[in-house]
Structure formats: C-alpha cells, structure tokens
Design a protein around this motif. Structure first.
Motif, PDB file in Angstrom:
ATOM      1  N   THR A   5      -2.096  -9.133   7.927  1.00 44.37           N
ATOM      2  CA  THR A   5      -2.115  -8.921   5.711  1.00 44.37           C
ATOM      3  C   THR A   5      -2.780 -10.013   5.493  1.00 44.37           C
ATOM      4  OG1 THR A   5      -0.313  -6.965   6.356  1.00 44.37           O
ATOM      5  CG2 THR A   5      -1.441  -8.188   3.934  1.00 44.37           C
TER       6      THR A   5
ATOM      7  N   TRP B  56      -6.020   0.535   8.632  1.00 46.93           N
ATOM      8  CA  TRP B  56      -6.911  -0.438   7.853  1.00 46.93           C
ATOM      9  C   TRP B  56      -6.406  -0.053   6.462  1.00 46.93           C
ATOM     10  CZ3 TRP B  56     -11.100  -0.250   4.198  1.00 46.93           C
ATOM     11  CH2 TRP B  56     -11.152  -1.393   3.223  1.00 46.93           C
ATOM     12  N   THR B  57      -5.592  -0.710   5.777  1.00 44.28           N
ATOM     13  CA  THR B  57      -5.775  -0.227   4.126  1.00 44.28           C
ATOM     14  C   THR B  57      -6.076  -1.442   3.527  1.00 44.28           C
ATOM     15  OG1 THR B  57      -3.831  -1.016   3.718  1.00 44.28           O
ATOM     16  CG2 THR B  57      -3.731   0.979   4.334  1.00 44.28           C
ATOM     17  N   ARG B  58      -6.886  -1.394   2.075  1.00 42.95           N
ATOM     18  CA  ARG B  58      -7.136  -2.756   0.794  1.00 42.95           C
ATOM     19  C   ARG B  58      -5.993  -2.206  -0.068  1.00 42.95           C
ATOM     20  NH1 ARG B  58     -12.712  -5.054   0.253  1.00 42.95           N
ATOM     21  NH2 ARG B  58     -11.870  -6.404   1.836  1.00 42.95           N
TER      22      ARG B  58
ATOM     23  N   THR C  45      -5.473   1.543  -4.235  1.00 42.48           N
ATOM     24  CA  THR C  45      -5.644   1.433  -2.350  1.00 42.48           C
ATOM     25  C   THR C  45      -6.336   2.377  -1.888  1.00 42.48           C
ATOM     26  OG1 THR C  45      -2.960   0.915  -2.636  1.00 42.48           O
ATOM     27  CG2 THR C  45      -3.907   2.388  -0.389  1.00 42.48           C
TER      28      THR C  45
ATOM     29  N   ASP D 180      -5.745  -7.085   2.713  1.00 44.62           N
ATOM     30  CA  ASP D 180      -6.498  -5.975   3.569  1.00 44.62           C
ATOM     31  C   ASP D 180      -5.247  -6.065   4.434  1.00 44.62           C
ATOM     32  OD1 ASP D 180      -9.121  -5.944   3.380  1.00 44.62           O
ATOM     33  OD2 ASP D 180      -9.042  -7.219   2.456  1.00 44.62           O
ATOM     34  N   ASN D 181      -4.473  -5.095   4.666  1.00 46.67           N
ATOM     35  CA  ASN D 181      -3.584  -4.700   5.910  1.00 46.67           C
ATOM     36  C   ASN D 181      -4.049  -4.137   7.549  1.00 46.67           C
ATOM     37  OD1 ASN D 181      -1.188  -5.096   4.176  1.00 46.67           O
ATOM     38  ND2 ASN D 181      -2.474  -3.266   3.157  1.00 46.67           N
TER      39      ASN D 181
ATOM     40  N   ASP E  37       0.735  -0.926  -0.256  1.00 41.22           N
ATOM     41  CA  ASP E  37       0.069   0.199   0.328  1.00 41.22           C
ATOM     42  C   ASP E  37       1.011   1.354   0.640  1.00 41.22           C
ATOM     43  OD1 ASP E  37       0.677  -0.296   2.241  1.00 41.22           O
ATOM     44  OD2 ASP E  37      -1.309  -0.493   3.835  1.00 41.22           O
TER      45      ASP E  37
ATOM     46  N   ARG F  48      -5.263  -8.676  -3.888  1.00 44.19           N
ATOM     47  CA  ARG F  48      -6.158  -8.791  -2.805  1.00 44.19           C
ATOM     48  C   ARG F  48      -4.772  -8.533  -1.745  1.00 44.19           C
ATOM     49  NH1 ARG F  48     -11.384  -9.569  -1.302  1.00 44.19           N
ATOM     50  NH2 ARG F  48     -10.267 -10.225   1.445  1.00 44.19           N
TER      51      ARG F  48
ATOM     52  N   GLY G 283      -7.697   3.592   2.468  1.00 40.69           N
ATOM     53  CA  GLY G 283      -7.702   3.185   4.079  1.00 40.69           C
ATOM     54  C   GLY G 283      -8.435   4.193   4.944  1.00 40.69           C
TER      55      GLY G 283
END
Length: 389
Positions: A306, A262-264, A244, A283-284, A157, A281, A246
C-alpha cells in the motif's frame, strides 16, 4: 342418500365437497413449497496473540479475526411469471460477549425486493456497495479467502466489508454469458441535503470457467449529521468525500487459485490533528492465492503493498507505505465446521502527514482491526474454530 330430521345430504354432494377440500389442501402445500425462509450464519472464535497494541503485547479471546460472525434470515416467494419477492436480514455480533457489533440489530444487511428471471434484481434497504460485491470476492479478506486480518491498511477501500450502506436502492443484472453488472445509490435521508451523506457505486464482473474478472467504483459523500453516516464514520481521517476504484481477477488451475487486485482510494477534505482540508490517496496492490493440499486441508496467503500520499491542508506532502502479509492453514472437520491457524504481519513506514515542523509517524495496525502498534511493525497470530449453518 341419508334422510333424517329434515337433513338431506347426497353422496355426490359429499364427494364434491371432499374433492374441493383436498384440492384446496394440495394448493396450500404447493403454495407453501414455493416460499422459503432460511436461517443461516457463521460463528468464529479463537485465541490470538498480538505483539504490540499501544506498546504492550496482548493475548485475546478473539471473535471474527478470520471471518465475520453473524446470523441472518433470508427468504423468497414465487410470484409467478419469473418473479420472486426476496428479503434478507443479517446481524453481525461479537461471539466473545454476545453483543451486536455496531449500529443496531440488523447492522450488516436489511432489505426487501423483487428478483426477475429476465431483468435482474431490485432491492431496497441497508446493503453492501459494489466494491464489496465485485472486488471483495477477489481479495483474501473477501470471499476468496474470508480472512479478515488480510483487509488493507485502515480498511481504506472497504475490501474487508467492515461497513454497509443505509437507505440504499440497489440493482443487480442477470447473468449474460458470464457477464453481470450492478449499482447502488444510498440516500442521505436528510431534508434539504440531498448530496450530503449520500453514497453511490457501480460494478461489473465476468466469470467463465476458471477465470474471474471484476471492476468497481464507489463514492461516499460523508456528513456526520446525516442519517446515512455508517459509511461516513469509517472514512479514514474523517474526509468529506471518499472515492474508491479498483480492478482485479483470479484464475483457478487444479487445486489452486491465484489472484491479483488493485484499488485506489482518494479521500478529500480531511480534518485531523489540526490539518484542515488535507487530501489523502491510497493505492493497494494485492497478490493472493489458495491451495487445497487435500479435500480437507487448505493453505491461503496474500501480500499487499500500500502506497499513500497526503497533500493540502498545510501539509508538505508525505508518502506513507505499508507492507502487509497473511498466511493461514484451514482444516475442515466437516462441510460446516473447520479449525484454523493464521498469522499476519504489517510494517509501516513514512509519515502520514507533516508540515515541516510537525509530523505524525505512520504506525502499524493490521487490517484496522487490532489497534495501533506503538512502532512501525505489528505481528498477530490466532488459532480458532469456525462453524457455518
């Protein structure tokens, strides 16, 4: 009055001349005072141990494992009426060998623009995107802790700000009672290919007292033939499009600050290891904190989970996962110089991608900085010194 050889100089004329020169000198000093150029930077070097890089333990004389090493010039000129001309030139480099990090001299930022007291700031040149501007300050790898080894797996990200966008036009609003927003558009600079290689992003933030909140979106249309391929080269798996999004926030209470982020990241159309058109994909979810034990001694840490997913391109679908944790102790010798001890751990599980008969196992690589481990776990420790100027 002095008279001689046909030259006549009146005292009043001489006085007026001296006053004019004095006024001109005062104006020059005032004008100079309204302009400024500042040299600034950060130097980070240390010793590091990594338990597994390609199957071997390694000792390193490291640069920038805690925070980036760079120098820069920034300046402004008062144009009057609440307007200022501004510029920034910033170079990242490796303190271990003195060489530039990558991609030319001013590889971090290089821009010029106008800042308005009432309407915001408009700049043109190489600059960071909105994810870096708004979300990175809430992450331990960003301004919340400035710990590079805390970047998310593969830097998927760009929370770790490992690249910036070329050919960019960027706007940042003024502060409206704690709220501000901005956006960036990076041109491809490729004839007849407006969309290929371009990047754009938007973000917004709110800060009031101990509370900070932010959200951002970034999209990169990768094209390795584009002039604007600095972002394209860092997209994991070489995808065609990277998106990205978030949100995050932190809260300060006394000597402590706690944050969550949160980030995607979605990567479309990757071509790697025989898989053509694979989508991925990530997700963090990061929880971080800082605590000042004394005015000189600080403890910082984070944990990131993640979760990944790969589909398409002939894959059956896989679900790689990463558990990452970082802990550091920082002691300030002065306002500009500090020493630190930091440790990082990452455990990976699940395949990155597979098609039933062929699969690639997920391996650890802390922050995408140290090189792949031959196993699903990696540990790193570093001790070093940092100086800011």
């Amino acid at each position: 009055m002095y008279t001689g050889k046909g030259i006549i100089v009146k005292k009043t004329t001489l006085s007026k001349t001296l006053i004019a020169f004095a006024a001109l000198g005062a104006f020059s000093v005032a004008a100079h005072a309204q302009s400024s150029v500042t040299l600034y930077g950060s130097l980070d070097a240390g010793l590091a141990y990594v338990n597994n890089i390609g199957g071997h333990s390694t000792w390193l004389q490291s640069s920038s494992l805690l925070s980036n090493t760079y120098f820069g010039l920034k300046g402004e000129e008062d144009l009057g009426g609440g307007l200022k001309a501004i510029f920034k030139l910033e170079s990242g480099f490796d303190l271990s060998n003195g060489g530039f990090s990558d991609d030319g001299m001013f590889n971090r930022q290089a821009y010029v623009g106008i800042a308005s007291r009432d309407f915001g700031t408009l700049t043109l040149g190489r600059q960071y995107d909105s994810v870096v501007d708004y979300l990175s300050p809430l992450a331990l790898a960003g301004q919340a802790g400035d710990v590079n080894v805390a970047a998310h797996p593969l830097n998927n990200d760009n929370i770790g700000a490992q690249y910036s966008i070329k050919n960019a036009v960027k706007y940042e609003s003024v502060n409206y009672s704690g709220f501000h927003f901005g956006g960036l558009y990076g041109f491809s600079n490729q004839p007849g290919q407006f969309a290929n290689g371009r990047a754009w992003s938007v973000g917004a933030g709110y800060s009031m007292g101990p509370l900070k909140l932010a959200a951002a979106y970034d999209q990169t249309n990768s094209d390795t033939n584009s002039v604007n391929n600095s972002a394209a080269a860092t997209v994991p798996f070489g995808g065609n499009v990277k998106r990205t999004f978030g949100v995050g926030g932190n809260y300060t209470f006394g000597p402590a600050t706690a944050g969550v982020l949160w980030t995607r990241t979605r990567i479309q159309g990757a071509t790697v290891a025989g898989f053509d058109g694979m989508d991925a994909r990530f997700d963090n979810i990061e929880v971080n904190g800082t605590y000042s034990l004394t005015p000189s001694l600080a403890l910082v840490g984070e944990y990131t989970y993640t979760y990944g997913k790969t589909t398409g391109g002939g894959t059956d679908g896989s679900s790689p996962k990463w558990h990452s944790a970082t802990l550091a102790v920082d002691y300030s010798l002065s306002k500009r110089t500090d020493v630190y001890v930091a440790g990082a751990y990452q455990h990976a599980s699940g395949d990155i991608y597979n098609n039933g008969s062929y699969s690639v196992a997920n391996t650890a690589n802390i922050a995408g900085l140290l090189g792949n481990s031959s196993t699903q776990s990696q540990v790193a420790a570093t001790i070093g010194m940092r100086h800011r100027f």
